[in-house]
Design a protein around this motif. Sequence first.
Motif, PDB file in Angstrom:
ATOM      1  N   ASN A  28       6.573 -52.770 -18.082  1.00 11.25           N
ATOM      2  CA  ASN A  28       7.195 -51.764 -17.229  1.00 11.25           C
ATOM      3  C   ASN A  28       8.627 -51.540 -17.692  1.00 11.25           C
ATOM      4  O   ASN A  28       9.537 -52.245 -17.259  1.00 11.25           O
ATOM      5  CB  ASN A  28       7.167 -52.223 -15.771  1.00 11.25           C
ATOM      6  CG  ASN A  28       7.590 -51.137 -14.828  1.00 11.25           C
ATOM      7  OD1 ASN A  28       7.676 -49.977 -15.200  1.00 11.25           O
ATOM      8  ND2 ASN A  28       7.857 -51.516 -13.598  1.00 11.25           N
ATOM      9  N   TRP A  48       4.896 -47.969 -18.422  1.00 10.01           N
ATOM     10  CA  TRP A  48       3.906 -48.326 -17.408  1.00 10.01           C
ATOM     11  C   TRP A  48       2.831 -47.240 -17.319  1.00 10.01           C
ATOM     12  O   TRP A  48       1.699 -47.502 -16.961  1.00 10.01           O
ATOM     13  CB  TRP A  48       4.608 -48.495 -16.060  1.00 10.01           C
ATOM     14  CG  TRP A  48       3.769 -49.169 -15.022  1.00 10.01           C
ATOM     15  CD1 TRP A  48       3.118 -48.560 -13.993  1.00 10.01           C
ATOM     16  CD2 TRP A  48       3.471 -50.554 -14.905  1.00 10.01           C
ATOM     17  NE1 TRP A  48       2.440 -49.466 -13.228  1.00 10.01           N
ATOM     18  CE2 TRP A  48       2.662 -50.724 -13.779  1.00 10.01           C
ATOM     19  CE3 TRP A  48       3.823 -51.679 -15.643  1.00 10.01           C
ATOM     20  CZ2 TRP A  48       2.193 -51.954 -13.370  1.00 10.01           C
ATOM     21  CZ3 TRP A  48       3.351 -52.908 -15.221  1.00 10.01           C
ATOM     22  CH2 TRP A  48       2.558 -53.041 -14.111  1.00 10.01           C
ATOM     23  N   TYR A  49       3.224 -45.989 -17.658  1.00 13.28           N
ATOM     24  CA  TYR A  49       2.318 -44.841 -17.636  1.00 13.28           C
ATOM     25  C   TYR A  49       2.304 -44.177 -19.006  1.00 13.28           C
ATOM     26  O   TYR A  49       2.841 -43.096 -19.188  1.00 13.28           O
ATOM     27  CB  TYR A  49       2.766 -43.826 -16.578  1.00 13.28           C
ATOM     28  CG  TYR A  49       2.800 -44.390 -15.185  1.00 13.28           C
ATOM     29  CD1 TYR A  49       1.625 -44.564 -14.464  1.00 13.28           C
ATOM     30  CD2 TYR A  49       4.004 -44.766 -14.605  1.00 13.28           C
ATOM     31  CE1 TYR A  49       1.654 -45.091 -13.186  1.00 13.28           C
ATOM     32  CE2 TYR A  49       4.036 -45.296 -13.323  1.00 13.28           C
ATOM     33  CZ  TYR A  49       2.863 -45.466 -12.620  1.00 13.28           C
ATOM     34  OH  TYR A  49       2.893 -45.991 -11.360  1.00 13.28           O
ATOM     35  N   ASP A  51       0.164 -42.539 -20.732  1.00  9.23           N
ATOM     36  CA  ASP A  51      -0.526 -41.261 -20.905  1.00  9.23           C
ATOM     37  C   ASP A  51       0.237 -40.080 -20.312  1.00  9.23           C
ATOM     38  O   ASP A  51      -0.116 -38.929 -20.557  1.00  9.23           O
ATOM     39  CB  ASP A  51      -1.921 -41.323 -20.280  1.00  9.23           C
ATOM     40  CG  ASP A  51      -2.810 -42.321 -20.995  1.00  9.23           C
ATOM     41  OD1 ASP A  51      -2.594 -42.559 -22.201  1.00  9.23           O
ATOM     42  OD2 ASP A  51      -3.720 -42.872 -20.354  1.00  9.23           O
ATOM     43  N   ARG A  52       1.265 -40.356 -19.552  1.00  9.58           N
ATOM     44  CA  ARG A  52       2.061 -39.270 -18.971  1.00  9.58           C
ATOM     45  C   ARG A  52       3.099 -38.808 -19.989  1.00  9.58           C
ATOM     46  O   ARG A  52       3.620 -39.617 -20.758  1.00  9.58           O
ATOM     47  CB  ARG A  52       2.771 -39.742 -17.712  1.00  9.58           C
ATOM     48  CG  ARG A  52       1.809 -40.028 -16.586  1.00  9.58           C
ATOM     49  CD  ARG A  52       2.543 -40.380 -15.339  1.00  9.58           C
ATOM     50  NE  ARG A  52       1.604 -40.724 -14.285  1.00  9.58           N
ATOM     51  CZ  ARG A  52       1.964 -41.201 -13.115  1.00  9.58           C
ATOM     52  NH1 ARG A  52       3.242 -41.392 -12.842  1.00  9.58           N
ATOM     53  NH2 ARG A  52       1.063 -41.481 -12.208  1.00  9.58           N
TER      54      ARG A  52
END
Length: 77
Positions: A28, A48-49, A51-52
């Motif tokens: 993160n 943490w994301y 694919d965004r």
Amino acid sequence: MTRTQDRYSAEIDPNSRHRSSYTANNGNCVELAQVPAIPDAIAVSDTWYPDRPGLRGSKSAFAELTQAALTGKLTAV
């Protein structure tokens, strides 16, 4: 006709990614990367994301944002 690259559609150089030194070893963290087609562009992403899409802007805008956060001039609404 060739499509003009903009900072939002241009590819990010995966070799230019720099991860925050404040990572808690849990995946993160914040990561910065160059946008080679636009020399003044930088991408900021949250690992943490993955694919965004990352937030993209000019290097000077990111420097102003960072300075505002460090000096307490950036507040949550």
